[in-house]
Design an enzyme around this catalytic site. Sequence first.
Site, PDB file in Angstrom:
ATOM      1  N   LYS A  26     -39.399   5.586 -16.595  1.00 39.40           N
ATOM      2  CA  LYS A  26     -38.564   4.384 -16.556  1.00 39.40           C
ATOM      3  C   LYS A  26     -39.317   3.155 -17.060  1.00 39.40           C
ATOM      4  O   LYS A  26     -40.532   3.064 -17.015  1.00 39.40           O
ATOM      5  CB  LYS A  26     -38.039   4.129 -15.140  1.00 39.40           C
ATOM      6  CG  LYS A  26     -37.112   5.219 -14.652  1.00 39.40           C
ATOM      7  CD  LYS A  26     -35.838   5.238 -15.481  1.00 39.40           C
ATOM      8  CE  LYS A  26     -34.829   6.212 -14.934  1.00 39.40           C
ATOM      9  NZ  LYS A  26     -34.469   7.269 -15.812  1.00 39.40           N
ATOM     10  N   ARG A  60     -36.217  13.631  -9.367  1.00 40.28           N
ATOM     11  CA  ARG A  60     -35.779  14.054 -10.703  1.00 40.28           C
ATOM     12  C   ARG A  60     -36.873  13.631 -11.677  1.00 40.28           C
ATOM     13  O   ARG A  60     -37.228  12.462 -11.747  1.00 40.28           O
ATOM     14  CB  ARG A  60     -34.455  13.381 -11.087  1.00 40.28           C
ATOM     15  CG  ARG A  60     -33.918  13.922 -12.411  1.00 40.28           C
ATOM     16  CD  ARG A  60     -32.995  12.972 -13.125  1.00 40.28           C
ATOM     17  NE  ARG A  60     -33.529  11.669 -13.412  1.00 40.28           N
ATOM     18  CZ  ARG A  60     -34.343  11.362 -14.419  1.00 40.28           C
ATOM     19  NH1 ARG A  60     -34.777  12.300 -15.251  1.00 40.28           N
ATOM     20  NH2 ARG A  60     -34.751  10.122 -14.606  1.00 40.28           N
TER      21      ARG A  60
END
Length: 81
Positions: A26, A60
């Site tokens: 991210k 995840r």
Amino acid sequence: QSMTALARLGEFRCFGLPILVGASRKRFISTVTPAEPDRRLGGSIAAHLIAAQNGAGIIRAHDVAETVQALRVAAAIGEQE
């Protein structure tokens, strides 16, 4: 916001629901250590370790083997306390 959410993740446990975190690659990772998404493995693993310590039951990840290895080593170290 992402780092704050991970740091305070334990506060969500009061709902009694499983917590899923997907911090893999991210953008917030590059605010700490600038890197392109494919160069954010270390930051992803660090975020996932903190998430697991703070109550995440589901992670995840793009780099599954590396993340599983890090989580297993952290858990084994935690068992030594």
